[in-house]
Design a protein around this motif. Structure first.
Motif, PDB file in Angstrom:
ATOM      1  N   GLY A   1       0.812  -1.205   0.000  1.00 57.07           N
ATOM      2  CA  GLY A   1       0.000   0.000   0.000  1.00 57.07           C
ATOM      3  C   GLY A   1       0.844   1.253   0.000  1.00 57.07           C
ATOM      4  N   ILE A   2       0.188   2.372  -0.302  1.00 54.75           N
ATOM      5  CA  ILE A   2       0.823   3.683  -0.257  1.00 54.75           C
ATOM      6  C   ILE A   2      -0.141   4.638   0.436  1.00 54.75           C
ATOM      7  CG2 ILE A   2       2.237   3.352  -2.313  1.00 54.75           C
ATOM      8  CD1 ILE A   2       0.142   4.910  -3.888  1.00 54.75           C
ATOM      9  N   GLY A   3       0.414   5.688   1.022  1.00 57.89           N
ATOM     10  CA  GLY A   3      -0.442   6.637   1.709  1.00 57.89           C
ATOM     11  C   GLY A   3       0.221   7.985   1.880  1.00 57.89           C
ATOM     12  N   VAL A   4      -0.585   8.953   2.306  1.00 56.12           N
ATOM     13  CA  VAL A   4      -0.100  10.305   2.596  1.00 56.12           C
ATOM     14  C   VAL A   4      -0.643  10.710   3.958  1.00 56.12           C
ATOM     15  CG1 VAL A   4       0.078  10.982   0.178  1.00 56.12           C
ATOM     16  CG2 VAL A   4      -2.084  11.322   1.383  1.00 56.12           C
ATOM     17  N   LEU A   5       0.110  11.598   4.644  1.00 53.27           N
ATOM     18  CA  LEU A   5      -0.288  12.046   5.974  1.00 53.27           C
ATOM     19  C   LEU A   5       0.158  13.492   6.176  1.00 53.27           C
ATOM     20  CD1 LEU A   5      -1.428  11.381   8.817  1.00 53.27           C
ATOM     21  CD2 LEU A   5       0.912  10.690   9.440  1.00 53.27           C
ATOM     22  N   SER A   6      -0.749  14.270   6.721  1.00 52.94           N
ATOM     23  CA  SER A   6      -0.427  15.656   7.090  1.00 52.94           C
ATOM     24  C   SER A   6      -0.537  15.763   8.604  1.00 52.94           C
ATOM     25  CB  SER A   6      -1.389  16.637   6.415  1.00 52.94           C
ATOM     26  OG  SER A   6      -1.119  17.953   6.816  1.00 52.94           O
ATOM     27  N   HIS A   7       0.597  16.141   9.245  1.00 57.67           N
ATOM     28  CA  HIS A   7       0.661  16.126  10.696  1.00 57.67           C
ATOM     29  C   HIS A   7       1.568  17.267  11.161  1.00 57.67           C
ATOM     30  CE1 HIS A   7       1.470  14.727  14.784  1.00 57.67           C
ATOM     31  NE2 HIS A   7       0.487  13.859  14.647  1.00 57.67           N
ATOM     32  N   ALA A   8       1.245  17.849  12.289  1.00 60.75           N
ATOM     33  CA  ALA A   8       2.057  18.937  12.854  1.00 60.75           C
ATOM     34  C   ALA A   8       2.917  18.398  13.981  1.00 60.75           C
ATOM     35  CB  ALA A   8       1.171  20.058  13.366  1.00 60.75           C
ATOM     36  N   TYR A   9       4.231  18.715  13.953  1.00 62.06           N
ATOM     37  CA  TYR A   9       5.178  18.340  14.995  1.00 62.06           C
ATOM     38  C   TYR A   9       5.873  19.617  15.479  1.00 62.06           C
ATOM     39  CZ  TYR A   9       4.590  13.664  12.976  1.00 62.06           C
ATOM     40  OH  TYR A   9       4.059  12.480  12.498  1.00 62.06           O
ATOM     41  N   ASP A  10       5.807  19.864  16.785  1.00 64.57           N
ATOM     42  CA  ASP A  10       6.425  21.067  17.373  1.00 64.57           C
ATOM     43  C   ASP A  10       5.949  22.333  16.644  1.00 64.57           C
ATOM     44  OD1 ASP A  10       7.742  19.525  19.184  1.00 64.57           O
ATOM     45  OD2 ASP A  10       9.636  19.486  18.068  1.00 64.57           O
ATOM     46  N   GLY A  11       4.689  22.304  16.228  1.00 61.98           N
ATOM     47  CA  GLY A  11       4.110  23.464  15.568  1.00 61.98           C
ATOM     48  C   GLY A  11       4.429  23.582  14.105  1.00 61.98           C
ATOM     49  N   SER A  12       5.200  22.683  13.546  1.00 62.32           N
ATOM     50  CA  SER A  12       5.579  22.719  12.132  1.00 62.32           C
ATOM     51  C   SER A  12       4.875  21.571  11.406  1.00 62.32           C
ATOM     52  CB  SER A  12       7.095  22.583  11.976  1.00 62.32           C
ATOM     53  OG  SER A  12       7.450  22.524  10.622  1.00 62.32           O
ATOM     54  N   ARG A  13       4.076  21.918  10.401  1.00 62.56           N
ATOM     55  CA  ARG A  13       3.322  20.888   9.679  1.00 62.56           C
ATOM     56  C   ARG A  13       4.225  20.159   8.684  1.00 62.56           C
ATOM     57  NH1 ARG A  13      -1.583  19.176   9.343  1.00 62.56           N
ATOM     58  NH2 ARG A  13      -2.205  20.781  10.856  1.00 62.56           N
ATOM     59  N   GLU A  14       4.060  18.863   8.692  1.00 65.64           N
ATOM     60  CA  GLU A  14       4.821  17.999   7.783  1.00 65.64           C
ATOM     61  C   GLU A  14       3.827  17.243   6.882  1.00 65.64           C
ATOM     62  OE1 GLU A  14       7.984  17.817   7.495  1.00 65.64           O
ATOM     63  OE2 GLU A  14       8.796  18.678   9.335  1.00 65.64           O
ATOM     64  N   PHE A  15       4.219  17.087   5.639  1.00 65.69           N
ATOM     65  CA  PHE A  15       3.437  16.284   4.676  1.00 65.69           C
ATOM     66  C   PHE A  15       4.335  15.168   4.178  1.00 65.69           C
ATOM     67  CE2 PHE A  15       1.583  15.126   0.615  1.00 65.69           C
ATOM     68  CZ  PHE A  15       0.223  15.098   0.907  1.00 65.69           C
TER      69      PHE A  15
ATOM     70  N   TYR B   1       4.540   0.591   1.880  1.00 60.52           N
ATOM     71  CA  TYR B   1       4.825  -0.599   2.688  1.00 60.52           C
ATOM     72  C   TYR B   1       4.403  -1.841   1.907  1.00 60.52           C
ATOM     73  CZ  TYR B   1      -0.175  -0.130   3.663  1.00 60.52           C
ATOM     74  OH  TYR B   1      -1.538   0.008   3.542  1.00 60.52           O
ATOM     75  N   ALA B   2       4.939  -2.982   2.322  1.00 59.06           N
ATOM     76  CA  ALA B   2       4.608  -4.275   1.704  1.00 59.06           C
ATOM     77  C   ALA B   2       4.929  -5.382   2.700  1.00 59.06           C
ATOM     78  CB  ALA B   2       5.374  -4.488   0.403  1.00 59.06           C
ATOM     79  N   THR B   3       4.116  -6.453   2.653  1.00 56.96           N
ATOM     80  CA  THR B   3       4.326  -7.629   3.492  1.00 56.96           C
ATOM     81  C   THR B   3       4.120  -8.872   2.642  1.00 56.96           C
ATOM     82  OG1 THR B   3       3.544  -6.476   5.465  1.00 56.96           O
ATOM     83  CG2 THR B   3       3.594  -8.880   5.551  1.00 56.96           C
ATOM     84  N   LEU B   4       5.061  -9.802   2.704  1.00 56.88           N
ATOM     85  CA  LEU B   4       4.993 -11.049   1.937  1.00 56.88           C
ATOM     86  C   LEU B   4       5.135 -12.224   2.896  1.00 56.88           C
ATOM     87  CD1 LEU B   4       4.986 -12.598  -0.790  1.00 56.88           C
ATOM     88  CD2 LEU B   4       7.496 -12.364  -0.787  1.00 56.88           C
TER      89      LEU B   4
END
Length: 865
Positions: A839-853, A858-861
């Protein structure tokens, strides 16, 4: 369809079975019959007083019936009035010299030497008096089965079709008839020279036999055993009657005797004819062997079937590869298909079936057998095709001549074909079409008010409601399906089919202990129920009772290779016994607070079970990251073992991390399943792989511990409460508490939606570390997951999951900020339990007041060898 009946006069004290054998192969005496038909006086002078006159009556049958029905010859008995729609045909037959012939038993085999049948007559002159029978009508005639040649009680009757002016009163004649059997009738006042005549004292027309072929060799005849050689006129030749009788006998269960008679008449039957009858003989052996397989559970259940398979294979080698034998080879391939499928040799069944030319006639038995084989081999699309073809043949208005030889005894019914079609469709996630099959089954059932307790429709109704309940469970209507099965159980409390269906559904919902108890209860009432024993084996594997699963596998051995439930258990047991390799890969880009780029792989190799419960494994972790304070990598290897016995699972591993700051450590975990709903686990690790990557850049290491309490209610809902703590080498103490719950909110065929609520909080004792370590933070998320079963073919499947995340994140000192994300995932299941998820994904999250994108992949076999 015309059904031939035979009435003959033989000396008294001879059994009816001997009479039938005596009249069949009588020789033709044309000139005496022709002369005798000119007048009653001529017949009286020309006929041998020691040879009685034999009459045969052919009654018209229902032309629309797909299978000929045996019926007694009509006589003057008031209890059996002649059918008004019947068009009788009377044949005058003059019996001649007797020839000894062996009798035949009701199974179609030659009688013992001490059982001597009365000597038969030579081929008779069949002189039609009324309504000649056309060849295309007679081609569908049926002959009596061997069991119908048994002696029956006699009854007094007066033949209605014989003019009394020919032989005086016939009221004192004795008639001996059974459905499809020969009848004996002897007028008391008949004179040796008398002969029946038509009304109006007109002499009957006599058909002269055709001249024999040059050299006495038989001419080639049609390969279809039910289509004898046609005469140049509408009146069949005497040899045609012999052919019809012998072939009808062969298709109605008497192939052994028919084969003997065909071999004894090379002037009538060609080598192709003999091969056709020999194929019918093999077909009946296959039918008997298959019936024995279905009725027995002992190790010798395949003896008769193996013998039939051997004879079929030898016969196949002997058949010439010339065009005139093509239909015989095709029919034999169908017999071998049925035999191989019943024997559990599914690859051989498919191989034999695929040798049949595309446009050849194939029996319903062969189509159903190869359909079962395709389903067994996890090829439901091909199974669907042949089951649909079998359904078309079963519902066709025209007779299915390819299935002749199976209509007597156990054979495949229409509901059997439709059940196979139903499972082949559900194995492809074609639930709309599967529902249509259920509707067809229900429409074919008689009204419930007209069903008697002894009718087979009772079992058909039971099967229909069981399939309907299973369908409801398949499409996600679990409560409705289980309620339907519960209602069935109340009506038929000791039905093993219903109880097994309940247990299967319970096991599929993850309630393994309850399913195990249900299988055990079913086995208490039905000790020989194979499906229940296989289900107990599967539930034992799920519960970790591997010793019991091994005993069940040993009990099955190779005795039930054709059973689908046994196959499913053996497949699961083989997967459990196999070595397993698991590889997990994941990477992330763009989250600079944690790492600019990171990648990790985790590989575990498990050994086969040792003493049922023990395994040893090798574990390797590798990770790499580049950050704004430097790059780093981490490698840790370990060996360990686990113990899985019932509710308890223990794992222990000794580890060593590589590099200049490597450490020797260990980890372990214990988990316990209290019941079908509740479980708990706890674990420790002295050299954790879960630290932030910037901590590894600073050459830190850490110890961790975790515990969780989990609740699972099948696939409908779940909940988890967990606690984790880590002590870093820089004295930082990290803690995290998480609570999550999931609920199914929407279900339809092939799709469902789950909604999860995740709450968590964490803390660190060091707030100014070079790695991300907030003093206190809180997270609240709502995750909606949509699953769509895109494709399925037996055990092979493709499932797509789409996740949408929305929530809020609060970090002490920086306030609350929204977070959102999405990811898509595909989960493949291949043959032999090989699984791949990526799978693939995106995430928008703020750390120490600074937003990260950030973007993740990932893969599992998982590969069992």
């Amino acid at each position: 369809m015309v059904e031939f009946k035979r009435m003959c006069v033989l000396p008294s004290r001879r059994p009816l079975s001997a009479c039938a054998s005596a009249c069949a192969p009588a020789a033709v005496v044309l000139f005496s019959a022709y002369a005798g038909l000119e007048s009653k006086a001529a017949l009286a002078q020309g006929a041998d007083t020691g040879k009685p006159v034999v009459f045969m009556v052919a009654m018209a049958d229902d032309p629309g019936a797909p299978v000929p029905r045996a019926r007694p010859v009509q006589s003057g008995d008031a209890s059996t009035p002649p059918r008004p729609d019947a068009a009788p045909t009377i044949y005058a037959v003059v019996a001649m010299q007797d020839v000894p012939q062996a009798s035949v038993t009701d199974t179609g085999e030659a009688a013992p030497a001490h059982t001597v049948a009365p000597p038969p007559v030579h081929a008779p002159v069949h002189a039609p008096v009324h309504a000649p029978v056309h060849a295309e009508t007679v081609a569908q005639a049926a002959a009596p089965s061997p069991s119908e040649f048994e002696p029956q009680p006699t009854a007094q009757s007066a033949p209605q079709n014989t003019p009394e002016s020919a032989s005086g009163s016939a009221s004192g004649s004795t008639s001996n008839s059974t459905p499809g059997s020969a009848s004996n009738s002897t007028p008391e006042n008949a004179k040796p020279g008398d002969s029946p005549t038509t009304s109006g004292n007109e002499p009957p027309t006599v058909s002269m036999p055709a001249a024999p072929p040059p050299g006495g060799a038989p001419q080639p005849s049609p390969i279809n055993p039910l289509t004898p050689s046609a005469s140049a006129s509408d009146v069949p030749e005497p040899n045609d009657d012999v052919r019809r009788r012998v072939f009808a006998l062969a298709t109605s269960g008497g192939a052994v005797r028919a084969l003997d008679e065909a071999k004894a008449r090379p002037d009538v039957f060609t080598p192709v004819d003999v091969a056709s009858i020999q194929e019918l003989d093999i077909r009946q052996q296959v039918r008997g062997g298959r019936a024995k397989v279905r009725a027995m559970t002992s190790a010798d259940r395949f003896d008769a079937l193996d013998s039939a398979i051997h004879e079929a294979e030898e016969f196949d080698k002997q058949l010439p590869s010339t065009p005139e034998y093509s239909e015989v080879r095709a029919a034999l391939a169908g017999d071998r298909t049925v035999a191989y499928a019943a024997r559990g040799r599914m690859e051989d069944a498919v191989a034999a079936f695929e040798t049949i030319p595309p446009h050849s006639a194939i029996s319903v038995e062969a189509l159903t057998g190869v359909g079962d084989a395709y389903s067994y081999l996890q090829e439901p699309a091909k199974a669907e095709q042949v089951f649909r073809r079998a359904q078309d043949q079963e519902t066709a208005t025209t007779p299915d001549t390819a299935t002749l030889g199976y209509q007597y005894g156990t054979h495949t019914r229409l509901i059997d074909v439709r059940e196979g079609l139903f499972y082949s469709l559900t194995d492809q996630n074609k639930y709309t079409q599967a529902k249509q099959v259920l509707d067809d089954i229900h429409a074919a059932l008689p009204p419930a008010a007209e069903v008697h307790p002894w009718d087979v429709a009772n079992d058909d109704y039971l099967r229909y409601y069981r399939l309907l309940a299973q369908y409801q469970i398949y499409v996600g209507q679990t409560s409705t399906g289980l309620a339907g099965l519960q209602k069935l159980e109340e009506q038929v409390p000791f039905s093993s089919e219903v109880r097994n269906a309940q247990a299967d559904a319970t096991l599929g919902m993850g309630r393994t202990r309850k399913a195990r108890d249900m299988y055990s209860a079913s086995l208490t009432d039905h000790p020989d129920n194979i499906e229940a024993l296989a289900g107990l084996g599967r539930s034992s594997l799920a519960l970790g009772d591997y010793a019991n699963a091994r005993q069940i596998d040993g009990a099955f051995d190779d005795t039930f290779p054709e059973n689908g439930s046994v196959r499913s258990f053996k497949r699961d047991f083989a997967a459990y016994r196999a070595p397993v390799v698991t590889v997990e890969l994941n990477g992330e880009h763009g989250n600079s607070v944690l790492a600019d780029n990171e990648f990790a792989s985790d590989t575990t190799i498990y050994s086969p079970p040792i003493y049922d419960y023990w395994r040893i494994f090798s574990h390797t972790f590798f990770g790499y990251a580049n950050t704004d304070i430097g790059n780093t990598s981490r490698t840790r290897t370990g060996v360990g073992g686990d113990y899985r016995n019932g509710a308890l699972t223990l794992t222990a591993e000794a580890t060593r991390s590589m590099g200049g700051y490597g450490r020797t450590g260990g980890n372990g975990e214990v988990s316990y399943q209290f019941n079908d709903y509740l479980s708990a686990s706890a674990g420790v690790d002295s050299d954790s792989n879960a630290l932030p990557w910037k901590a590894y850049v600073e050459h830190l290491w850490g110890k961790s511990a975790q515990a969780s309490l989990n609740f699972v209610d099948g696939d409908q809902r779940s909940a988890s409460l967990s606690y984790a703590a880590s002590r870093y080498s820089d004295s930082n103490f990290n803690q995290e508490i998480a609570l999550s719950g999931t609920q199914r909110v929407f279900t339809t065929a092939n799709q469902f939606i789950n909604v999860s609520l995740n709450l968590s909080t964490g803390s660190n004792t060091i707030s100014n570390a070079t790695y991300y370590a907030p003093g206190r933070d809180y997270t609240a998320e709502v995750v909606a997951m949509h699953q769509w079963a895109i494709w399925r073919s037996g055990e092979k499947a493709l499932v797509q999951r789409f996740y949408v995340t929305a929530g809020a994140y609060n970090e002490r000192g920086f306030g609350t900020s929204p977070e959102f994300g999405a990811r898509i995932e595909h989960a493949w299941t291949f043959s032999h339990d090989i699984a791949l998820t990526y799978g693939i994904g995106v995430l928008s999250h703020a750390y120490d007041g600074s937003r990260e994108f950030s973007e993740t992949a990932y893969a599992t076999l998982t590969v069992p060898f």
